[in-house]
Every structure is written in structure tokens, then in C-alpha cells.
Design a protein around this motif. Structure first.
Motif, PDB file in Angstrom:
ATOM      1  N   VAL A 386       0.849  -1.200   0.000  1.00 23.46           N
ATOM      2  CA  VAL A 386       0.000   0.000   0.000  1.00 23.46           C
ATOM      3  C   VAL A 386       0.878   1.242   0.000  1.00 23.46           C
ATOM      4  O   VAL A 386       1.839   1.340   0.766  1.00 23.46           O
ATOM      5  N   GLY A 387       0.550   2.182  -0.853  1.00 17.88           N
ATOM      6  CA  GLY A 387       1.301   3.441  -0.936  1.00 17.88           C
ATOM      7  C   GLY A 387       0.886   4.204  -2.180  1.00 17.88           C
ATOM      8  O   GLY A 387       0.086   3.716  -2.993  1.00 17.88           O
ATOM      9  N   PRO A 388       1.406   5.391  -2.373  1.00 19.62           N
ATOM     10  CA  PRO A 388       1.099   6.158  -3.594  1.00 19.62           C
ATOM     11  C   PRO A 388       1.603   5.412  -4.826  1.00 19.62           C
ATOM     12  O   PRO A 388       2.682   4.807  -4.797  1.00 19.62           O
ATOM     13  N   ARG A 389       0.844   5.447  -5.899  1.00 17.01           N
ATOM     14  CA  ARG A 389       1.278   4.779  -7.127  1.00 17.01           C
ATOM     15  C   ARG A 389       2.477   5.512  -7.729  1.00 17.01           C
ATOM     16  O   ARG A 389       2.499   6.738  -7.797  1.00 17.01           O
ATOM     17  N   PHE A 440      -2.765  12.629   2.474  1.00 21.09           N
ATOM     18  CA  PHE A 440      -3.522  12.235   3.668  1.00 21.09           C
ATOM     19  C   PHE A 440      -3.030  10.885   4.176  1.00 21.09           C
ATOM     20  O   PHE A 440      -2.843  10.697   5.390  1.00 21.09           O
ATOM     21  N   TYR A 441      -2.792   9.937   3.263  1.00 20.55           N
ATOM     22  CA  TYR A 441      -2.304   8.611   3.658  1.00 20.55           C
ATOM     23  C   TYR A 441      -0.925   8.714   4.310  1.00 20.55           C
ATOM     24  O   TYR A 441      -0.671   8.110   5.363  1.00 20.55           O
ATOM     25  N   ILE A 442      -0.033   9.495   3.702  1.00 24.59           N
ATOM     26  CA  ILE A 442       1.331   9.632   4.213  1.00 24.59           C
ATOM     27  C   ILE A 442       1.327  10.198   5.638  1.00 24.59           C
ATOM     28  O   ILE A 442       2.094   9.757   6.496  1.00 24.59           O
ATOM     29  N   LEU A 448      -3.385  -0.497  10.522  1.00 22.48           N
ATOM     30  CA  LEU A 448      -4.824  -0.718  10.333  1.00 22.48           C
ATOM     31  C   LEU A 448      -5.339  -0.002   9.091  1.00 22.48           C
ATOM     32  O   LEU A 448      -6.229  -0.505   8.390  1.00 22.48           O
ATOM     33  N   PHE A 449      -4.777   1.184   8.813  1.00 21.76           N
ATOM     34  CA  PHE A 449      -5.162   1.926   7.605  1.00 21.76           C
ATOM     35  C   PHE A 449      -4.773   1.123   6.367  1.00 21.76           C
ATOM     36  O   PHE A 449      -5.537   1.038   5.404  1.00 21.76           O
ATOM     37  N   ASP A 450      -3.573   0.513   6.381  1.00 23.28           N
ATOM     38  CA  ASP A 450      -3.146  -0.339   5.267  1.00 23.28           C
ATOM     39  C   ASP A 450      -4.120  -1.495   5.052  1.00 23.28           C
ATOM     40  O   ASP A 450      -4.539  -1.781   3.927  1.00 23.28           O
ATOM     41  N   ILE A 451      -4.473  -2.158   6.146  1.00 28.72           N
ATOM     42  CA  ILE A 451      -5.386  -3.311   6.052  1.00 28.72           C
ATOM     43  C   ILE A 451      -6.746  -2.861   5.523  1.00 28.72           C
ATOM     44  O   ILE A 451      -7.374  -3.553   4.693  1.00 28.72           O
ATOM     45  N   LYS A 452      -7.210  -1.696   5.977  1.00 29.95           N
ATOM     46  CA  LYS A 452      -8.492  -1.156   5.499  1.00 29.95           C
ATOM     47  C   LYS A 452      -8.447  -0.897   3.996  1.00 29.95           C
ATOM     48  O   LYS A 452      -9.404  -1.219   3.267  1.00 29.95           O
ATOM     49  N   ILE A 453      -7.330  -0.337   3.505  1.00 35.33           N
ATOM     50  CA  ILE A 453      -7.195  -0.048   2.074  1.00 35.33           C
ATOM     51  C   ILE A 453      -7.167  -1.335   1.260  1.00 35.33           C
ATOM     52  O   ILE A 453      -7.800  -1.437   0.201  1.00 35.33           O
TER      53      ILE A 453
END
Length: 468
Positions: A386-389, A440-442, A448-453
């Protein structure tokens, strides 16, 4: 008006957490040894398990105090508490296992421990979430308020006041303003809490009005008054916070840190700058990628065979992208186009009905299956799950001139999926909106945010209607 001391609430939380651990112990004991669902008789009596449960409860409370779990969290999101809960029980389990090893208590059931610890994490998360929601509801109704005095009735002070009005769930009420240059607000700000004196009146006001926090929102020219203001607040036992006059040019979450023995403002709070957070994310990335590769291995082989059977050229397409700290790397994808020059693929967008695509490549792009080889990029350390493309250097150079803060996305590893993509911003969509999601993600990363995404990506499906 409900007003309880923070010390009492801290003690109450600690006691409830200890009792919750014992409640989960009873449940875990019943499930493991009494329910018949997990047929197993304990070689140790109930009282031995109860003794270690009590020890675990004490360890949990001590760990909670050590990592700041019992500090006020009125201004923090629940994700902060959720992460602390996982940390507390992970630390407590390690301590308990160490003690069991030292005293040679080897007959404690490992299945029981797994049920006990996971049950504690789940239950504590649920009840803390419910408490946070209940407190927010009470504050919105006017209970459990904290009173704020704003020093400075200029644009900075007014902006802070307006923001508090928009967030009643925080439970803060402004009693008024102090200002040296205005006696009342401009007519366009009718309805604002009044200006009740000057900054020099602070001592007397703190003595006759209940104030919990003083917010200093003064211009830079008033810098010489700060020492006297802070001294007055500390004498009265009132918390003091400073809004810098230049706050409007700072990002959403700047923070203080110590550099060469001097406190400095870091203009952007990036959780993944912390080594422990990077380590947690990296471990998760490696485990998740290995699992994904193993599960999809038959599909990877079938796709590779289909690419070979339907077009000439290599199975894997490699393309340079900008990664962490603007360092270039070669990103892997299944080839979806006819073989062409590197210059053409690096400097041209794909368009609708692009003649360069193969018919099987069109299917791979629409279903996002062409992205599967990027799990090998994750294992190499070039990317994260998970991260910016990541973008091609040619276009990154263009975007950084046209789109504010575009290059901020390179402060962390790029991802296979991201907050923007899971929110529907894929393919031919607004780059500005994607960058807002990326930033916002950074600034708000948690595991938990990663798992949610990831979950949101799976639920929304892999079909990309905007993919050409």
C-alpha cells in the motif's frame, strides 16, 4: 456539567482494563477447557491460570502507562488507540512468556494463550471504541466540556475559533478572546464570543474564570509577550498552546522534534519516518507478498503462458518509475502491449482503443491482473503493498511544476494499491485529487489503515473502468 479530574479517569481506565483482562480470561478458560469445542483437559488447575491472568493484567496496565495509553486522547483519532492496544498486548505477551520461561512454567496451553491475548485485543478495542463514541456524543450535547481562552482576535484566532465550532464532538468551548488592539469584533463577525480584555488582563481572568487551555494566536510582533503569558498560565495550572502566525503555510500536521539539541518545527509529520513503523510495515509487506505470490502462482503461470501464446515478446514488461526518496527503480508488470521503443512507452499515455495493446493485454489491464508481478517489487524493497502509485520520471517532472506538493508522495515507498486507488481514483482520473489522498495517507499511516485499504480494494474489485 460533568467535570472529572484526569487523574481519576486514568485510574478508572486502568482498573477497568485490568478487570477486562480477567473477564476475557474466564471466557478463554471456558472456550478452551470447558465448552467441549476444543476438547482438551488442562494439566494445570484453574487457580494457576488465574494467577497468571492477574499477572498479565498488571503487565498490561504498566505497559499502558509506559507507552502513554492513559494520557488524554480527546484530540486523537481512534486509530491511535487501536495501535496502542495492539502494542500493549504484544509487549505484555512477550513479558509474560519471558516470566513463564524464567520460572519454568511450561505447561500453560499455547492455544489458551492465543485465545486469551487475541480476545483481549478484540474486546479492549471494542469497548474503547464504544467509550470514545459515547464521550463524543456527550460532548456534542454540551457535557464534559473544557474551556478555552484565545489570545488574539485576528485572523489566526478567528480561524481556530471557527474550526472548534465545526467540531463540537471535541468538547471545547471558547469563553472569549483577549486582544490588545480591538475591544470588539468587526461587525462581519457578529455572533463570535466577545473580546473580554487585553493580554495584560490574563492574570486576573485566570483567577476568576475557569479556563482549561489558553491558545496563543498572536502575531509575530507579540513574540516578546510569550514568556510572561506562559508563566501566568503555569502559575494558574492552565495548559498553554501556541498557534504560529505562519500556520497557514504549513502542512496539516507539522510537529516539533529535537535536532542538534535545538527544538525545531518539522513541517510534515510522517509516521513512516519512525524506524519501528517502517519495520512493522516492511514485515507486513513481505509476509503479505509471499502469501499473495503463493496463492496466485497457478494464475501467474497461466497468464505468462497466455501472453506467450498471443503475442511476441517478453512476458514481463519493465519500466522505470520514481520511488522512495525520488530514487528510480524498474517496476514489473505483465506485458499488455506490442513491443515498442522504450522512449515511446516512457513518454506516452495509453489512450482509449490504443493500437499498441494486445487483445489479451486489454483484459489484463481492465482486471488489473497485469499488476501482479509487482509483489516481486515489494519483496525486493522497491515498493510496498500500500502506498502512492509510482509515476514515470518524464511525467513526474511535468507534474511537479503543475501540481502543488506532487513530489511529497515520494517521502515513502510507492504501492501496488493506495488510498486514492481504493477510493476509485484509478486510471484517467484527477491527479490533483489523487495527490490529496496520497498526502492524507502519508500523514495518517497506520497498519490498520493499510489493512483497510487492502480490504477496500478487494471489496471494490479489480476491474478498472478507467484503464486503457
Amino acid at each position: 456539567m460533568i467535570r472529572q479530574s484526569q487523574g481519576f479517569l486514568t485510574q478508572l481506565y486502568a482498573i477497568v482494563d485490568f478487570l477486562a483482562v480477567q473477564l476475557i480470561f474466564v471466557f478463554a478458560w471456558w472456550l478452551k477447557f470447558e465448552s467441549g469445542l476444543l476438547a482438551f483437559s488442562s494439566p494445570l488447575p484453574f487457580r494457576i491460570y488465574l494467577l497468571w491472568s492477574a499477572a498479565y493484567g498488571v503487565i498490561v496496565v504498566i505497559a499502558g502507562f509506559l507507552i502513554g495509553f492513559y494520557t488524554p486522547k480527546r484530540k486523537k483519532r481512534f486509530s491511535f488507540e487501536a495501535l496502542k492496544i495492539v502494542q500493549i498486548h504484544f509487549i505484555s505477551l512477550l513479558v509474560l512468556l519471558s516470566v513463564l520461561f524464567i520460572v519454568k512454567e511450561v505447561h500453560i496451553s499455547r492455544e489458551f494463550l492465543a485465545i486469551f491475548v487475541s480476545g483481549n485485543i478484540f474486546f479492549m478495542g471494542i469497548y474503547r471504541y464504544l467509550i470514545k463514541k459515547a464521550l463524543k456524543s456527550l460532548r456534542e450535547k454540551g457535557y464534559n466540556k473544557q474551556f478555552v481562552l484565545i489570545l488574539g482576535a485576528g485572523s489566526v484566532g478567528r480561524k481556530f475559533y471557527e474550526n472548534l465550532l465545526e467540531q463540537p464532538e471535541l468538547g471545547f468551548e471558547v469563553v472569549g478572546f483577549l486582544d490588545d488592539f480591538q475591544r470588539e469584533h468587526h461587525p462581519e463577525f457578529v455572533g463570535y464570543k466577545p473580546i473580554i480584555g487585553t493580554v495584560d488582563d490574563l492574570d486576573s481572568i485566570l483567577g476568576r474564570i475557569i479556563i482549561d487551555e489558553v491558545i496563543i494566536a498572536l502575531p509575530l510582533e507579540a513574540h516578546h509577550k510569550y514568556a510572561k503569558i506562559i508563566a501566568a498560565c503555569e502559575k494558574a495550572g492552565v495548559k498553554t498552546m501556541i498557534i504560529p502566525d505562519y500556520f497557514d503555510i504549513l502542512p496539516a500536521r507539522p510537529f516539533f522534534e529535537n535536532f542538534a539539541g535545538i527544538p525545531i518545527i518539522n513541517v510534515r509529520d510522517i509516521p513512516l519516518d519512525e524506524v519501528r513503523n517502517r519495520l512493522v510495515k516492511r514485515i507486513f509487506d513481505v509476509l503479505f507478498s509471499l502469501a499473495a505470490i503463493v496463492i496466485t502462482l497457478p494464475l501467474l503461470i497461466l497468464i505468462a503462458a497466455a501472453i506467450k501464446a498471443t503475442s511476441r515478446g517478453p512476458v514481463i514488461f519493465k519500466q522505470e518509475r520514481l520511488g522512495w526518496n525520488r530514487r528510480p527503480f524498474m517496476m514489473y508488470k505483465f506485458r499488455t502491449m506490442k513491443v515498442s521503443s522504450g522512449i515511446q512507452s516512457d513518454t506516452q499515455w495509453t489512450v482509449k482503443d490504443d493500437p499498441r495493446r494486445t487483445w489479451f493485454g486489454t483484459f489484463l489491464r481492465k482486471t488489473s491482473l497485469d499488476e501482479l508481478p509487482q509483489f516481486f517489487n515489494v519483496l525486493k524493497g522497491d515498493m510496498s503493498v500500500v502506498g502512492p502509485r509510482p509515476e514515470r520520471p518524464f511525467f513526474a517532472e511535468q507534474f511537479k511544476e503543475e501540481i502543488p506538493k506532487y513530489m511529497v508522495k515520494h517521502h515513502i515507498r510507492p504501492g501496488i494499491t493506495g488510498y486514492a486507488q481504493s477510493s476509485g481514483l484509478r486510471g484517467d482520473t484527477s491527479i490533483e485529487e489523487r495527490i490529496r489522498h496520497d498526502i492524507f495517507y502519508i500523514e495518517n499511516w497506520t497498519l490498520l489503515f493499510d489493512i483497510k485499504i487492502i480490504f477496500k480494494t478487494l471489496v471494490n474489485g479489480f476491474v478498472n473502468r478507467n484503464a486503457y
